[in-house]
Design a protein around this motif. Sequence first.
Motif, mmCIF file in Angstrom:
data_model
loop_
_atom_site.group_PDB
_atom_site.id
_atom_site.type_symbol
_atom_site.label_atom_id
_atom_site.label_comp_id
_atom_site.label_asym_id
_atom_site.label_seq_id
_atom_site.Cartn_x
_atom_site.Cartn_y
_atom_site.Cartn_z
ATOM 1 N N GLN A 224 0.836 -1.193 0.000
ATOM 2 C CA GLN A 224 0.000 0.000 0.000
ATOM 3 C C GLN A 224 0.871 1.244 0.000
ATOM 4 O O GLN A 224 2.014 1.203 0.434
ATOM 5 N N THR A 225 0.334 2.330 -0.477
ATOM 6 C CA THR A 225 1.030 3.600 -0.479
ATOM 7 C C THR A 225 0.315 4.531 0.490
ATOM 8 O O THR A 225 -0.907 4.649 0.457
ATOM 9 N N ILE A 226 1.089 5.167 1.348
ATOM 10 C CA ILE A 226 0.530 6.099 2.323
ATOM 11 C C ILE A 226 1.178 7.464 2.124
ATOM 12 O O ILE A 226 2.205 7.595 1.454
ATOM 13 N N THR A 227 0.589 8.473 2.735
ATOM 14 C CA THR A 227 1.115 9.835 2.697
ATOM 15 C C THR A 227 1.522 10.221 4.107
ATOM 16 O O THR A 227 0.755 10.007 5.055
ATOM 17 N N THR A 228 2.722 10.778 4.249
ATOM 18 C CA THR A 228 3.206 11.135 5.579
ATOM 19 C C THR A 228 2.416 12.300 6.171
ATOM 20 O O THR A 228 1.861 13.129 5.455
ATOM 21 N N LEU A 229 2.399 12.295 7.498
ATOM 22 C CA LEU A 229 1.818 13.398 8.255
ATOM 23 C C LEU A 229 2.945 14.337 8.664
ATOM 24 O O LEU A 229 4.125 13.986 8.561
ATOM 25 N N GLN A 230 2.600 15.497 9.160
ATOM 26 C CA GLN A 230 3.610 16.453 9.597
ATOM 27 C C GLN A 230 4.469 15.833 10.701
ATOM 28 O O GLN A 230 3.953 15.217 11.625
#
Length: 69
Positions: free
Chosen positions: A3-9
């Motif tokens: 899966q591909t995720i997007t980082t958080l701050q």
Amino acid sequence: MSQTITTLQNDTVDQVCQRHLARTAGVTEQVMALNAHLASLPPVLPQGVLITLPDVPAQAVKPLVQLWE
């Protein structure tokens, strides 16, 4: 399937592994291998970086040991 995720701050690779894969041991290296672009980024990742996570088998749950009742 990976899966591909997007980082958080203020995410780090270890934090992403712990949050999405429930562990860091053995998977942090796999994440770095799958995402060569992470090597050029600082340890605290910017928000919005796409990271592909590896397929990892579920971890066996160890029984809880209580020293006192």
